[in-house]
Write a protein that holds these residues in place. Structure first.
Motif, mmCIF file in Angstrom:
data_model
loop_
_atom_site.group_PDB
_atom_site.id
_atom_site.type_symbol
_atom_site.label_atom_id
_atom_site.label_comp_id
_atom_site.label_asym_id
_atom_site.label_seq_id
_atom_site.Cartn_x
_atom_site.Cartn_y
_atom_site.Cartn_z
ATOM 1 N N ALA A 101 5.657 0.542 11.092
ATOM 2 C CA ALA A 101 6.005 0.017 9.768
ATOM 3 C C ALA A 101 6.405 1.115 8.802
ATOM 4 O O ALA A 101 6.047 2.281 8.968
ATOM 5 C CB ALA A 101 4.807 -0.744 9.195
ATOM 6 N N VAL A 102 7.136 0.676 7.797
ATOM 7 C CA VAL A 102 7.425 1.499 6.623
ATOM 8 C C VAL A 102 6.650 0.862 5.480
ATOM 9 O O VAL A 102 6.698 -0.364 5.313
ATOM 10 C CB VAL A 102 8.936 1.474 6.290
ATOM 11 N N ILE A 103 5.915 1.670 4.721
ATOM 12 C CA ILE A 103 5.185 1.115 3.561
ATOM 13 C C ILE A 103 5.642 1.808 2.293
ATOM 14 O O ILE A 103 5.854 3.026 2.285
ATOM 15 C CB ILE A 103 3.643 1.230 3.735
ATOM 16 N N MET A 104 5.832 1.022 1.244
ATOM 17 C CA MET A 104 6.178 1.625 -0.047
ATOM 18 C C MET A 104 5.813 0.697 -1.201
ATOM 19 O O MET A 104 5.661 -0.513 -1.011
ATOM 20 C CB MET A 104 7.662 1.978 -0.098
ATOM 21 N N ILE A 131 6.334 -3.075 4.799
ATOM 22 C CA ILE A 131 5.159 -3.460 4.004
ATOM 23 C C ILE A 131 5.442 -3.047 2.561
ATOM 24 O O ILE A 131 5.729 -1.871 2.298
ATOM 25 C CB ILE A 131 3.885 -2.715 4.476
ATOM 26 N N LEU A 132 5.380 -3.978 1.639
ATOM 27 C CA LEU A 132 5.495 -3.609 0.228
ATOM 28 C C LEU A 132 4.122 -3.694 -0.428
ATOM 29 O O LEU A 132 3.441 -4.723 -0.333
ATOM 30 C CB LEU A 132 6.497 -4.499 -0.502
ATOM 31 N N ASP A 133 3.723 -2.594 -1.031
ATOM 32 C CA ASP A 133 2.458 -2.537 -1.753
ATOM 33 C C ASP A 133 2.757 -2.920 -3.204
ATOM 34 O O ASP A 133 3.242 -2.115 -3.989
ATOM 35 C CB ASP A 133 1.875 -1.123 -1.651
ATOM 36 N N GLU A 134 2.452 -4.182 -3.511
ATOM 37 C CA GLU A 134 2.713 -4.701 -4.866
ATOM 38 C C GLU A 134 1.403 -4.832 -5.657
ATOM 39 O O GLU A 134 1.271 -5.704 -6.516
ATOM 40 C CB GLU A 134 3.446 -6.047 -4.776
ATOM 41 N N VAL A 135 0.458 -3.964 -5.322
ATOM 42 C CA VAL A 135 -0.844 -4.014 -5.992
ATOM 43 C C VAL A 135 -0.679 -3.833 -7.509
ATOM 44 O O VAL A 135 -1.351 -4.486 -8.299
ATOM 45 C CB VAL A 135 -1.786 -2.943 -5.383
ATOM 46 N N GLN A 136 0.237 -2.971 -7.914
ATOM 47 C CA GLN A 136 0.405 -2.701 -9.351
ATOM 48 C C GLN A 136 1.619 -3.432 -9.951
ATOM 49 O O GLN A 136 1.687 -3.641 -11.155
ATOM 50 C CB GLN A 136 0.550 -1.183 -9.565
ATOM 51 N N THR A 137 2.585 -3.781 -9.105
ATOM 52 C CA THR A 137 3.876 -4.255 -9.615
ATOM 53 C C THR A 137 4.014 -5.775 -9.667
ATOM 54 O O THR A 137 4.998 -6.277 -10.207
ATOM 55 C CB THR A 137 5.015 -3.722 -8.718
ATOM 56 N N SER A 138 3.059 -6.498 -9.092
ATOM 57 C CA SER A 138 3.219 -7.956 -8.968
ATOM 58 C C SER A 138 2.656 -8.686 -10.178
ATOM 59 O O SER A 138 2.402 -8.084 -11.213
ATOM 60 C CB SER A 138 2.532 -8.427 -7.686
#
Ligand code: PMP
Length: 404
Positions: free
Chosen positions: A182-185, A217-224
């Motif tokens: 995976a690519v995560i960002m 994988i999109l880490d939307e912990v802060q952006t969502s």
């Protein structure tokens, strides 16, 4: 207890791992916080993005009160009405195709689940992350986080993680091998300095991952949760990841982590391969239902788009008056102001004048207000920042005169 007693007790009994500001807050309402002495502050930090609905939103308070009388905790080995309702509401708003959720308690845990899922689903081990990324501090998430001050004391971390240059899709293509799972960002890097990617980047990464059979994988912990003007930041570029990590505001301030993925992907987990005791507690899910209902009913993503534009334009005006400011950037109500120096002085001056802002790295002032902030409050924060920057500049120029 008075202010000093509270600070002393915390300092004595708690692990000294947070960079503390000498303030004791005891009450909050909307975008406002009050300290123990009754002084009012405008919160432009939202506890690092958690309080997106503001403090003590009446819908959240009512939901928690009602559920507290009903059932607070119930392990996920049983079924619960609020949990069922919450995951349905959640999947109704996630980008199409992200239709199964795993519930946990924090951002880092949402990333841990994504990591394990990517390995399990692909049978591969390599993960590509981004220089400057922040994904949390548990051992797996920490392996993906970039800053060596967080990572080095805890080596060795999980193997087969590569960090590549941000905002350059060629680097992702070059880094992918036949071992890549995976690519995560983060769609916009938060802790890394509020870095908004160039317009085609995310779409290009999506295309590369699809072409190579690698999970995105999109880490939307802060952006969502509406913060960037869309419910999920990836929707600004019409990109849908294979796995998405969520956390912070999704339960109105109670601890939550969420990993969402496409049904077939999530089904590669067999019973017992991933779990956590607190997964989907009824009280958290009741607050989560109220949080999602409120987000939609108050159109907070639309509000964040409009108010964010206004806030950013006012920040740009402030920036034009102060040489110390290098750049203003961000999307919606996820804003950053990069200074030419360390931001500590400006953050403390802003705090003393009655507004909370936080850092994003050494030189970036990060502004993450509750999405319910109003225009009058934004104007006050702008005035405070203007003054704080002016005072910082004066101090720096007089101290450089002295040292000359
Ligand atoms: N990912 C991102 C993008 C984050 O911003 C954070 C927290 N700032 C995390 C993961 C980790 O979340 P938590 O602190 O809840 O573990």
């Amino acid at each position: 207890m008075n202010e000093k007693e509270i600070m002393d007790l915390e300092s004595f009994y708690l692990a000294n791992v947070f960079s503390k500001k000498p303030l004791v807050f005891t009450r909050g309402k909307g975008a406002l916080l009050w300290d123990i002495n009754g002084k009012e502050y405008i919160d432009c930090a939202s506890s690092y993005g958690v309080a997106a609905l503001g403090h003590c939103h009446p819908n959240i308070v009512a939901a928690i009160k009602a559920q507290a009388e009903q059932l607070i905790t119930l392990h996920s080995c049983y079924y619960n009405d609020k949990r069922a309702e919450f995951v349905q509401k959640l999947v109704n708003i996630t980008p199409k195709g992200l239709d199964k959720a795993f519930l946990s308690n924090s951002g880092a845990e949402s990333v841990e689940c994504a990591l394990k899922l990517a390995r399990k689903a692909t049978g591969k081990t390599e993960i590509i992350s981004i220089m400057g990324a922040y994904h949390g501090k548990t051992m797996g998430a920490l392996s993906l986080t970039w800053d060596k001050k967080y990572r080095e004391p805890f080596m060795p971390l999980i193997p087969d993680v590569k960090h590549v240059m941000p905002d350059n899709s060629d680097k992702i293509r070059e880094a992918i091998t036949d071992k890549t799972a995976a690519v995560i960002m983060e769609p916009i890097r938060g802790e890394g300095g509020i870095r908004v990617p160039s317009d085609n980047y995310l779409q290009q990464v999506r295309e590369i991952c699809t072409e190579k059979g690698v999970l995105l994988i999109l880490d939307e912990v802060q952006t969502s949760f509406g913060r960037t003007g869309k419910l999920f930041c990836c929707q600004n570029w019409n990109v849908t990841p294979d796995i998405m990590c969520l956390a912070k505001p999704f339960a109105g301030g109670l601890p939550i982590g969420i990993t969402v993925a496409q049904k077939d992907l999530m089904s590669t987990f067999k019973v017992g391969e991933h779990s956590t005791t607190f997964s989907g507690s009824p009280i958290v899910c009741a607050a989560g239902c109220a949080a999602i209902d409120t987000l939609i009913a108050e159109d907070l993503s639309g509000k964040a788009a409009v108010d964010g534009k206004y806030f950013k334009s006012q920040l740009e005006k402030v920036a034009s008056r102060h040489k110390i400011v290098k750049e203003v950037r961000g999307l919606g109500l996820m804003l950053g102001m990069e200074l030419r120096y360390d931001v500590y002085g400006v953050i403390m001056k802003t705090l003393n004048k009655g507004a909370l802002v936080i850092d994003a790295g050494r030189t970036v002032v990060r502004i993450l207000p509750p999405l319910v902030i109003n225009k009058e409050q934004i104007d006050k924060v702008i005035k405070i920042l203007d003054e704080a920057l002016g005072e910082e500049e004066n101090e720096r120029s007089s101290s450089s005169t002295v040292s000359n």
